[in-house]
Write a protein that holds these residues in place. Structure first.
Motif, mmCIF file in Angstrom:
data_model
loop_
_atom_site.group_PDB
_atom_site.id
_atom_site.type_symbol
_atom_site.label_atom_id
_atom_site.label_comp_id
_atom_site.label_asym_id
_atom_site.label_seq_id
_atom_site.Cartn_x
_atom_site.Cartn_y
_atom_site.Cartn_z
ATOM 1 N N ARG A 1 -3.993 14.243 3.946
ATOM 2 C CA ARG A 1 -5.130 13.907 3.071
ATOM 3 C C ARG A 1 -6.457 14.200 3.769
ATOM 4 N N LYS A 2 -6.526 13.853 5.065
ATOM 5 C CA LYS A 2 -7.762 14.072 5.819
ATOM 6 C C LYS A 2 -8.091 15.560 5.915
ATOM 7 N N THR A 3 -7.072 16.400 6.136
ATOM 8 C CA THR A 3 -7.331 17.829 6.278
ATOM 9 C C THR A 3 -7.612 18.504 4.942
ATOM 10 N N GLU A 4 -7.129 17.905 3.842
ATOM 11 C CA GLU A 4 -7.341 18.504 2.521
ATOM 12 C C GLU A 4 -8.713 18.155 1.942
ATOM 13 N N LYS A 5 -9.332 17.064 2.419
ATOM 14 C CA LYS A 5 -10.620 16.614 1.846
ATOM 15 C C LYS A 5 -11.722 17.656 1.957
ATOM 16 N N PRO A 6 -11.971 18.263 3.119
ATOM 17 C CA PRO A 6 -13.063 19.243 3.217
ATOM 18 C C PRO A 6 -12.856 20.423 2.279
ATOM 19 N N GLY A 7 -11.649 20.890 2.147
ATOM 20 C CA GLY A 7 -11.363 22.053 1.303
ATOM 21 C C GLY A 7 -11.440 21.720 -0.171
ATOM 22 N N GLY A 8 -11.182 20.359 -0.533
ATOM 23 C CA GLY A 8 -11.216 19.980 -1.938
ATOM 24 C C GLY A 8 -12.634 19.899 -2.433
ATOM 25 N N ALA B 1 1.922 11.201 8.582
ATOM 26 C CA ALA B 1 1.820 12.613 8.208
ATOM 27 C C ALA B 1 1.072 12.776 6.890
ATOM 28 N N ARG B 2 1.375 11.898 5.901
ATOM 29 C CA ARG B 2 0.672 11.967 4.619
ATOM 30 C C ARG B 2 -0.817 11.674 4.795
ATOM 31 N N ARG B 3 -1.127 10.700 5.638
ATOM 32 C CA ARG B 3 -2.527 10.345 5.873
ATOM 33 C C ARG B 3 -3.285 11.514 6.514
ATOM 34 N N ASN B 4 -2.648 12.183 7.479
ATOM 35 C CA ASN B 4 -3.291 13.320 8.137
ATOM 36 C C ASN B 4 -3.487 14.488 7.171
ATOM 37 N N GLU C 1 0.804 -1.219 0.000
ATOM 38 C CA GLU C 1 0.000 0.000 0.000
ATOM 39 C C GLU C 1 0.839 1.272 0.000
ATOM 40 N N HIS C 2 2.117 1.158 0.389
ATOM 41 C CA HIS C 2 2.956 2.350 0.516
ATOM 42 C C HIS C 2 4.235 2.167 -0.296
ATOM 43 N N PRO C 3 4.286 2.723 -1.509
ATOM 44 C CA PRO C 3 5.440 2.540 -2.399
ATOM 45 C C PRO C 3 6.766 2.968 -1.778
ATOM 46 N N THR C 4 6.763 4.051 -0.997
ATOM 47 C CA THR C 4 8.026 4.498 -0.399
ATOM 48 C C THR C 4 8.522 3.488 0.622
ATOM 49 N N THR C 5 7.583 2.830 1.316
ATOM 50 C CA THR C 5 7.967 1.788 2.264
ATOM 51 C C THR C 5 8.583 0.597 1.538
ATOM 52 N N LYS C 6 8.041 0.296 0.353
ATOM 53 C CA LYS C 6 8.606 -0.802 -0.427
ATOM 54 C C LYS C 6 10.040 -0.492 -0.830
#
Length: 244
Positions: free
Chosen positions: A237-244, A232-235, A182-187
């Motif tokens: 995304r959550k904060t950007e959803k309402p504004g998008g 941090a990336r997940r958080n 699920e996380h390319p950078t982790t791979k």
């Protein structure tokens, strides 16, 4: 058997050896997770099960061949001032295989050149993943069991430690594989770990032992940093959803 269960020394040896086998099994889990990440989920699940079952079988078979294993540490080849045993040669071969495989996967991730060829060879992908898992399972199992022989004298303790460690590997392999997929950078980070582990195996083959504590500390530190990045990336995304 009752004497063994009542012995504090036996329990201490079991706990110590189990912890060591779990740590050594991390390499196995990372490799399997990276390999199966390109397979469809049903095949990936089956490949994980086969790989971990083989890891347990190989370890138990090798434990039953203790005399032969001890013989593998005797020098069989001398060149350029180095003496190599069969164990050394297997570790060097396995380490080079890990480095080559991880480097190939990193190249594929960076160039994104694997997608088309993978679709054409989907029928063979599962087969080749299993072959690669078998090869690296043998290398890690050999390293693991020879380490166990040096730490415990009673084969029952060794078997118990191996079974417990493989059970932990089985439970953790699924979540680790899903997280990596699920996380390319982790791979990419996991592939870098495999290069590091491959270098350590080659160094061991040349009798230059790199303390595993340094390697696993580097892996744990990098994994912790990557975990914070994922959160941090997940958080964000959550904060950007309402504004998008």
């Amino acid at each position: 058997m009752m004497e063994l269960l009542a012995s504090p020394e036996a329990w201490a040896a079991l706990l110590t050896l189990t912890a060591l086998e779990i740590v050594l099994g991390i390499d196995n889990v990372i490799f399997i997770s990276v390999l199966v990440s390109r397979l469809p989920e049903p095949q990936a699940h089956r490949a994980r099960q086969i790989g971990l079952a083989l890891a347990l079988v190989f370890r138990l078979v090798l434990l039953s061949l203790l005399v032969w294993l001890i013989g593998l540490t005797e020098p069989v080849l001398s060149t350029l001032g180095y003496s190599f045993s069969w164990r050394d040669l297997i570790l060097i071969g396995g380490g080079l295989f890990l480095i080559a495989k991880a480097t190939h996967e990193i190249h594929g991730e960076v160039e994104s050149a694997h997608d088309a060829s993978e679709k054409k060879s989907a029928g063979n992908a599962f087969f080749w993943v299993i072959i690669q898992i078998i090869v690296i399972d043998l290398v890690f199992s050999l390293d693991s069991i020879i380490t166990a022989i040096g730490m415990a004298e009673d084969i029952r303790i060794m078997i118990a430690a191996v079974v417990i460690a493989c059970a932990v590997m089985y439970v953790s392999a699924g979540p680790v594989s899903r997280f990596v997929a699920e996380h390319p950078t982790t791979k990419m980070l996991a592939l870098a770990f495999l290069v590091l582990i491959g270098v350590a195996l080659v160094a061991d083959g040349f009798q230059f032992h790199i303390p595993r504590g340094y390697i696993y500390f580097a892996i744990a530190f990098s994994a912790a940093v990557e975990l914070f990045n994922v959160l941090a990336r997940r958080n964000r995304r959550k904060t950007e959803k309402p504004g998008g």
